[in-house]
Write a protein that holds these residues in place. Structure first.
Motif, mmCIF file in Angstrom:
data_model
loop_
_atom_site.group_PDB
_atom_site.id
_atom_site.type_symbol
_atom_site.label_atom_id
_atom_site.label_comp_id
_atom_site.label_asym_id
_atom_site.label_seq_id
_atom_site.Cartn_x
_atom_site.Cartn_y
_atom_site.Cartn_z
ATOM 1 N N GLY A 139 1.163 11.904 9.703
ATOM 2 C CA GLY A 139 1.684 12.070 8.348
ATOM 3 C C GLY A 139 3.181 11.822 8.286
ATOM 4 O O GLY A 139 3.675 11.160 7.369
ATOM 5 N N ARG A 140 3.922 12.332 9.274
ATOM 6 C CA ARG A 140 5.368 12.094 9.301
ATOM 7 C C ARG A 140 5.672 10.628 9.613
ATOM 8 O O ARG A 140 6.644 10.065 9.109
ATOM 9 N N LEU A 141 4.827 10.015 10.436
ATOM 10 C CA LEU A 141 5.018 8.597 10.743
ATOM 11 C C LEU A 141 4.831 7.748 9.488
ATOM 12 O O LEU A 141 5.508 6.725 9.308
ATOM 13 N N SER A 142 3.934 8.173 8.608
ATOM 14 C CA SER A 142 3.708 7.423 7.366
ATOM 15 C C SER A 142 4.934 7.436 6.463
ATOM 16 O O SER A 142 5.040 6.600 5.559
ATOM 17 N N LEU A 143 5.851 8.373 6.695
ATOM 18 C CA LEU A 143 7.078 8.424 5.913
ATOM 19 C C LEU A 143 8.144 7.477 6.470
ATOM 20 O O LEU A 143 9.190 7.297 5.838
ATOM 21 N N GLU A 144 7.892 6.873 7.629
ATOM 22 C CA GLU A 144 8.878 6.021 8.285
ATOM 23 C C GLU A 144 8.480 4.552 8.337
ATOM 24 O O GLU A 144 9.340 3.673 8.238
ATOM 25 N N VAL A 145 7.195 4.262 8.516
ATOM 26 C CA VAL A 145 6.776 2.874 8.747
ATOM 27 C C VAL A 145 7.012 2.026 7.502
ATOM 28 O O VAL A 145 6.915 2.512 6.372
ATOM 29 N N VAL A 146 7.316 0.760 7.727
ATOM 30 C CA VAL A 146 7.564 -0.161 6.619
ATOM 31 C C VAL A 146 6.429 -1.161 6.480
ATOM 32 O O VAL A 146 6.162 -1.655 5.387
ATOM 33 N N SER A 147 5.728 -1.444 7.583
ATOM 34 C CA SER A 147 4.669 -2.456 7.550
ATOM 35 C C SER A 147 3.573 -2.100 8.537
ATOM 36 O O SER A 147 3.694 -1.152 9.322
ATOM 37 N N PRO A 200 5.992 0.002 0.359
ATOM 38 C CA PRO A 200 7.219 -0.031 -0.450
ATOM 39 C C PRO A 200 7.949 1.309 -0.527
ATOM 40 O O PRO A 200 9.176 1.339 -0.690
ATOM 41 N N GLN A 201 7.208 2.412 -0.408
ATOM 42 C CA GLN A 201 7.848 3.726 -0.504
ATOM 43 C C GLN A 201 8.898 3.929 0.586
ATOM 44 O O GLN A 201 9.831 4.706 0.403
ATOM 45 N N ASN A 202 8.747 3.245 1.718
ATOM 46 C CA ASN A 202 9.692 3.406 2.824
ATOM 47 C C ASN A 202 10.676 2.238 2.928
ATOM 48 O O ASN A 202 11.569 2.260 3.774
ATOM 49 N N PHE A 203 10.483 1.234 2.096
ATOM 50 C CA PHE A 203 11.305 0.033 2.152
ATOM 51 C C PHE A 203 12.776 0.340 1.863
ATOM 52 O O PHE A 203 13.681 -0.127 2.564
ATOM 53 N N ALA A 204 13.014 1.144 0.828
ATOM 54 C CA ALA A 204 14.395 1.456 0.439
ATOM 55 C C ALA A 204 15.122 2.218 1.539
ATOM 56 O O ALA A 204 16.306 1.963 1.812
ATOM 57 N N ASP A 205 14.435 3.154 2.204
ATOM 58 C CA ASP A 205 15.067 3.929 3.275
ATOM 59 C C ASP A 205 15.474 3.023 4.433
ATOM 60 O O ASP A 205 16.530 3.215 5.043
ATOM 61 N N PHE A 206 14.641 2.025 4.749
ATOM 62 C CA PHE A 206 14.940 1.137 5.868
ATOM 63 C C PHE A 206 16.211 0.320 5.609
ATOM 64 O O PHE A 206 17.028 0.120 6.505
ATOM 65 N N ILE A 242 0.843 -1.207 0.000
ATOM 66 C CA ILE A 242 0.000 0.000 0.000
ATOM 67 C C ILE A 242 0.868 1.243 0.000
ATOM 68 O O ILE A 242 2.058 1.199 0.324
ATOM 69 N N THR A 243 0.268 2.372 -0.354
ATOM 70 C CA THR A 243 0.964 3.652 -0.348
ATOM 71 C C THR A 243 0.926 4.254 1.058
ATOM 72 O O THR A 243 0.200 3.783 1.939
ATOM 73 N N ARG A 244 1.696 5.314 1.235
ATOM 74 C CA ARG A 244 1.679 6.012 2.525
ATOM 75 C C ARG A 244 0.296 6.571 2.829
ATOM 76 O O ARG A 244 -0.191 6.506 3.965
ATOM 77 N N GLY A 245 -0.353 7.122 1.805
ATOM 78 C CA GLY A 245 -1.691 7.668 2.009
ATOM 79 C C GLY A 245 -2.690 6.595 2.402
ATOM 80 O O GLY A 245 -3.552 6.821 3.266
ATOM 81 N N GLN A 246 -2.591 5.425 1.797
ATOM 82 C CA GLN A 246 -3.475 4.318 2.172
ATOM 83 C C GLN A 246 -3.203 3.859 3.601
ATOM 84 O O GLN A 246 -4.130 3.466 4.320
ATOM 85 N N TRP A 247 -1.940 3.907 4.022
ATOM 86 C CA TRP A 247 -1.608 3.558 5.399
ATOM 87 C C TRP A 247 -2.279 4.534 6.369
ATOM 88 O O TRP A 247 -2.820 4.131 7.404
ATOM 89 N N VAL A 248 -2.256 5.817 6.027
ATOM 90 C CA VAL A 248 -2.912 6.823 6.873
ATOM 91 C C VAL A 248 -4.407 6.544 6.963
ATOM 92 O O VAL A 248 -5.000 6.530 8.050
ATOM 93 N N GLU A 249 -5.042 6.316 5.820
ATOM 94 C CA GLU A 249 -6.489 6.072 5.794
ATOM 95 C C GLU A 249 -6.851 4.849 6.643
ATOM 96 O O GLU A 249 -7.852 4.854 7.356
ATOM 97 N N ALA A 250 -6.037 3.800 6.555
ATOM 98 C CA ALA A 250 -6.359 2.554 7.245
ATOM 99 C C ALA A 250 -6.126 2.631 8.748
ATOM 100 O O ALA A 250 -6.841 1.990 9.532
ATOM 101 N N THR A 251 -5.139 3.406 9.184
ATOM 102 C CA THR A 251 -4.749 3.396 10.600
ATOM 103 C C THR A 251 -5.290 4.572 11.405
ATOM 104 O O THR A 251 -5.265 4.527 12.640
ATOM 105 N N LEU A 252 -5.783 5.599 10.735
ATOM 106 C CA LEU A 252 -6.206 6.808 11.450
ATOM 107 C C LEU A 252 -7.268 6.541 12.520
ATOM 108 O O LEU A 252 -7.203 7.139 13.605
ATOM 109 N N PRO A 253 -8.258 5.671 12.279
ATOM 110 C CA PRO A 253 -9.256 5.437 13.341
ATOM 111 C C PRO A 253 -8.642 4.951 14.654
ATOM 112 O O PRO A 253 -9.105 5.338 15.730
ATOM 113 N N VAL A 254 -7.597 4.120 14.582
ATOM 114 C CA VAL A 254 -6.974 3.636 15.817
ATOM 115 C C VAL A 254 -6.190 4.750 16.493
ATOM 116 O O VAL A 254 -6.256 4.924 17.717
#
Length: 469
Positions: free
Chosen positions: A192-200, A218-224, A124-136
């Motif tokens: 939003g900044r956390l979405s730039l760091e998380v890998v999974s 995947p967008q953060n995979f290379a940085d890790f 998933i993309t960073r934006g999709q990660w935000v959408e999926a996790t924001l309620p928690v």
């Protein structure tokens, strides 16, 4: 007539005009702000254009209605940061992680008896990660947001002179929404900044995705993996295996998600804003330069030192997270034993979880809680000892029910846990403890209390007919 009144010159002082306008706005009755009336406020030394913009924003916030916090600002802020680079997932990325997840699924079937997920894992993309996790994140942060909003309401009420309270009736409710919205926007920036760091999905250790969901960003995979000097295929396989293990555990132990979230919220509900720090900040706050307020929120300056109850709640939470992550570590290590660089990647993951990135640290300051499994190595050693002694199936069965899950004492003394499991396998009854004695005493007392009543009913199964013959 009303139109004639509008044409009459207003002989009231600027202070009286401001008071009327504030009453209209806070009462929701102002349809618009007359520029000529705003010009009259120049006697207060206020820029009319700036005041008009501010009043329009205040009116929009007030007319939103309801006492709850508007979390839309959090979503907007988070998505703005998550999507700012405009990066998407290429077909090659998707194929790479699909293959990694497929192989990881096969390897996990050899390392754990906990069953596979009902839905295929995905990239998933960073934006999709935000959408999926924001309620928690919203659920975890809401107690702190309520505390900040309540502190603003109390400050308004305490500091307003009695003769002015009628004029600003409703301002407390208004400031509550303003304070909550401000916190929500700041929370969104951190997410939003956390979405730039998380890998999974399981990267932060708590269940922030729906049950049965496993994802890679995947967008953060290379940085890790940039400084690890590890083959990309091995890294993808290891992270995919770890993510699947984490997701499988929470789907299998459906009670575990609620258990973790409730312990986090238990800690958060004990947080109260330091009103003296808030008043000090407000006394020198410059609306044209909000950096100080933003820094205070991010640094945790408005959150006082933890209480003894919070320290105890935090200790319980850290032990719980360590127990979860320790199991994930052991299962992942067993499943990825074929990877030459598995140990190196595992150490990098452990260090990353122990230290956290800048955004994760900011999250800790904002909500007063750092999600650290501080006893991860000890918990992993416990799970390793249990698996070696009783086998994979009995080890994994400890997640079947909440009362079977290892506790902090078991992390301290794995040998005692192993001895209990081995005794259970032999069919031996567990040793009685104080809880068993107390339960027996309670049940025996209840039996004695019911004894006389049951004796009065006699031995007959049919109750006597109370009607007269």
């Amino acid at each position: 007539m009303a139109d004639d009144n509008l044409d009459r010159p207003d002989d009231r002082s600027p202070e009286d005009q401001f008071a009327e306008m504030l009453r209209n706005i806070l009462g929701g009755g102002a349809e618009g702000l007359d520029p000529s009336r705003l010009e009259a406020l120049s006697g207060l030394g206020v820029d009319p254009a700036m005041l008009q913009q501010m009043m329009q924003q205040m009116q929009a916030a007030f007319t939103a209605g309801g006492d709850g916090i508007d979390w839309s600002a959090a979503k907007t802020s988070a998505l703005h940061l998550a999507n700012k680079d405009g990066l998407s997932i290429t077909a090659g990325n998707r194929q790479e992680f699909d293959q990694a997840f497929s192989l990881a699924t096969l390897w996990l079937s050899e390392a754990t008896t906990i069953s596979d997920l009902p839905h295929p894992p995905r990239a998933i993309t960073r934006g999709q990660w935000v959408e999926a996790t924001l309620p928690v994140w919203q659920e975890l942060a809401e107690p702190v947001a309520d505390s900040i909003a309540g502190a603003l309401t109390a400050a308004i009420d305490e500091q307003t002179p009695e003769e002015m309270k009628g004029m600003i009736a409703g301002a407390g409710q208004f400031m509550r929404r303003i304070g909550g919205s401000l916190f929500a926007a700041q929370l969104g920036a951190v997410i939003g900044r956390l979405s730039l760091e998380v890998v999974s999905g399981g990267d932060v250790g708590i269940p922030i995705l729906p049950d049965g969901e496993a994802v890679i960003v995947p967008q953060n995979f290379a940085d890790f993996g940039r400084d690890l000097e590890v083959d990309g295929d091995q890294l993808a396989l290891y992270l995919a295996t770890r993510e699947l293990a984490h997701a499988r555990l929470f789907r299998h132990a459906r009670w575990l998600r609620l258990h973790v979230i409730s312990q986090v919220t238990e800690f958060a509900r004990g947080i109260h804003v330091d009103t003296s720090a808030l008043e000090d900040l407000a006394s020198r706050f410059d609306p044209s330069s909000p950096d100080e307020l933003r820094t205070a929120l991010e640094s945790g300056a408005l959150l006082p030192q933890r209480t003894a109850e919070q320290d105890a709640a935090l200790s319980r939470l850290e032990n719980l997270l360590a127990t979860i992550e320790g199991w994930v570590d052991v299962v992942t290590a067993d499943a990825t034993a074929r990877l030459p660089e598995a140990a190196k990647i595992a150490e990098a993951v452990r260090r990353r979880r122990a230290v956290g990135g800048p955004a994760e640290q900011a999250m800790g300051s904002l909500v007063g809680l750092e999600l650290r499994p501080r006893r991860l190595r000890e918990a992993a050693a416990m799970w390793r000892a249990v698996g070696d002694a009783v086998g994979t199936a009995d080890r994994d069965s400890l997640w079947d029910y909440p009362d079977l899950m290892p506790e902090a004492a078991d992390i301290d003394d794995p040998a005692a846990l192993v001895a209990r499991l081995q005794a259970r396998a032999r069919g031996e009854q567990p040793e009685r403890d104080a809880f068993d004695d107390a339960l027996d005493a309670l049940l025996n007392g209840a039996d004695r209390a019911e004894g006389p009543d049951s004796a009065d009913t006699g031995d007959s199964d049919t109750p006597e007919d109370p009607r007269p013959v």
